[in-house]
Each structure stands twice: as C-alpha cells, then as structure tokens.
Motif scaffolding. Structure first.
Motif, PDB file in Angstrom:
ATOM      1  N   ASN A  88       8.298  23.854  -8.515  1.00 23.44           N
ATOM      2  CA  ASN A  88       9.533  24.354  -7.682  1.00 23.44           C
ATOM      3  C   ASN A  88      10.763  24.437  -8.744  1.00 23.44           C
ATOM      4  O   ASN A  88      11.490  23.519  -8.581  1.00 23.44           O
ATOM      5  N   ALA A 117      11.595  26.004  -1.903  1.00 23.80           N
ATOM      6  CA  ALA A 117      10.563  24.852  -2.357  1.00 23.80           C
ATOM      7  C   ALA A 117       9.839  24.095  -1.063  1.00 23.80           C
ATOM      8  O   ALA A 117       8.772  23.606  -1.165  1.00 23.80           O
ATOM      9  N   TYR A 138       9.699  19.077  -8.372  1.00 23.63           N
ATOM     10  CA  TYR A 138      10.988  19.910  -8.230  1.00 23.63           C
ATOM     11  C   TYR A 138      11.851  19.666  -9.095  1.00 23.63           C
ATOM     12  O   TYR A 138      12.066  18.531  -9.740  1.00 23.63           O
ATOM     13  N   LEU A 161      17.099  17.952  -2.886  1.00 23.29           N
ATOM     14  CA  LEU A 161      15.490  18.118  -3.555  1.00 23.29           C
ATOM     15  C   LEU A 161      14.935  16.729  -3.624  1.00 23.29           C
ATOM     16  O   LEU A 161      13.864  16.467  -3.722  1.00 23.29           O
ATOM     17  N   SER A 181      10.312  14.711  -8.704  1.00 22.42           N
ATOM     18  CA  SER A 181      11.411  15.519  -9.295  1.00 22.42           C
ATOM     19  C   SER A 181      11.811  14.946 -10.687  1.00 22.42           C
ATOM     20  O   SER A 181      11.541  14.223 -11.181  1.00 22.42           O
TER      21      SER A 181
END
Length: 264
Positions: A88, A117, A138, A161, A181
């Motif tokens: 994402n 996302a 992410y 996120l 992430s």
C-alpha cells in the motif's frame, strides 16, 4: 542474501512513479509478477513500458484503477483476484498552514492515504490467510512519528497507518501472513522536488536547494541527504520474502536516522 519471489503476485498501489515504481522494479527483479497501479490507463501503460526497460523480461501487469474509491478498488480486485504481496504505497502530500486545512482536505487525505489501504487489505488478507502465506505492507513516513507543522494532515494519515498495520498483523496472527509498515524518510522523487521548491528559494540549483531544505526542515537527518527511492524498495523486497517470515507487526525505518529514537 538471495531473495526469490518467483510464483508470487505483487500489487503496488501508486506505482507509476517515485517510490512505488522503484518498489515495483525491485519486486520484479526478485522474480515476482508485479501489478502496476495508477489512476489512468495512459499513465500505467507508460510506467509499465519504462519498467520493462529497467527490468527486461520481467512480468509486469497493467492495473489501472483509482483505488481511493470503492468503485476503483472493486474493479481492481475483480481484475486481480489473487495477490500474495500487497504494498500500500499510494499517498498524497502537500504543505498547508495547519489552521487553513479544510474539512474537505482532512477527508481527502484520510480517504487516499488510509482508507484505500484498509479497503485493499480487507480484500486480499483473507485469501492470504487461507493460503497460509502473504505479505501486506504500508508505506508510512517519518511524519507519522515527527509530525511536520507544515502538513499535519499528512502526518496524521501516516500515524494512522502504523495503527492499521499493527492491528491487521494481530488479525493475521499465526497464519503465516506478515503485516508491516515501512517508515520512509525524506525521499528524492519528482513530487518531493516540487515540494522542496515550495519551501526554499526556487532559484537555487537542486543540490543546494536539497541541502537548504534538509538544514531548515529536516535537520535531524543523520545522512544529511534525501533518500533514493531504491533504498526504500530494498526494505520492501526483503519484507516480501521468506527470509522476513518472523518480522510482523513492525514499523521498520528507512529514514536516514531522521527519527530520534533507538527503537525501530
């Protein structure tokens, strides 16, 4: 380290340029089939042609769709029903005085940077869990941790996120699927060049403008330069691999030491 993603299908949102395009190229070099996403057929076709020139013989798939909308995301998932690696990356940013950010802008940033996302994760995570293998990532930002006063709406979305990533990692616990992430630091892209020139003297040559920007707006950086997109891509490719099977629920930094913390 030999990373082999042969037989895996990856989707990188917002991958017609910048960090997204570098990630698409990196995943393709590792052997993955890579879906290249952007809002228009023309921009995606141009990006795919450019990526083929960088990675001859790779398996790139054109996947045009505006994934910031329910309709666009639906069209994409119909076209690409199975994804093994979801990156994402899609995001928007821009400078604006904090007290002048309208309700509409707050909503737009959340829709594009966060909800898009979440929507794709909801679509693809169940299949990954059933197959007992998958990677969801992410692309966050140092702004998630060090909120810049000139774009707090952007920083808010990147902070969100991190929470989204940790939460979905818990949802996928024990299934063989990892969710992480990547905290990207100030990165050298065409969009960032425009952003830098919004904040420093436009008459400066790029090298001088970059240094002036880092001194004035990002003085915490330990590498004292903008990060190249390929440096972000290296982390994403690793997290997409079997070698990263024990790394999940994390926020991994590729920030040039910008975030002043001894924790990842």
């Amino acid at each position: 380290m030999q990373i082999d993603l042969s037989g895996r299908t990856a989707l990188v949102t917002g991958s017609t340029q910048g960090i997204g395009a570098a990630i698409a190229a990196g995943l393709a070099r590792a052997g993955a089939r890579v879906a290249v996403n952007g809002r228009s057929e023309e921009s995606v076709a141009q990006a795919v042609a450019h990526l083929f020139s960088l990675v001859p013989g790779a398996d790139f798939v054109a996947a045009p769709a505006d994934v910031a909308t329910e309709e666009g995301a639906g069209r994409l998932t119909e076209q690409l029903p199975r994804v093994d690696v979801l990156v994402n990356n899609l995001g928007i940013f821009g400078a604006q005085p904090a007290l002048e950010i309208s309700d509409a802008e707050w909503r737009r940033y959340f829709e594009v940077n966060v909800l898009a996302a979440v929507r794709l994760t909801r679509a693809y995570l169940p299949g990954m869990m059933e197959r007992e293998w998958g990677r969801v990532q992410y692309i966050a930002s140092d702004s998630a941790v060090v909120t810049p006063k000139e774009m707090i709406h952007y920083g808010m979305t990147k902070s969100a996120l991190l929470g989204v990533s940790r939460g979905f990692a818990k949802e996928a616990a024990g299934t063989g699927v990892t969710v992480n992430s990547v905290i990207a630091g100030p990165t050298h892209t065409g969009g960032v060049e425009d952003f830098v020139y919004e904040l420093v003297d436009r008459d400066l040559p790029w090298d001088e403008a970059q240094r002036a920007f880092m001194r004035q707006y990002r003085p915490q950086s330990l590498i004292q330069r903008l990060i190249e997109p390929e440096e972000i891509a290296h982390m994403v490719v690793y997290l997409s691999s079997n070698q990263a099977s024990a790394t999940t629920g994390g926020a991994l930094r590729v920030d040039g030491g910008y975030v002043d913390s001894i924790l990842p």
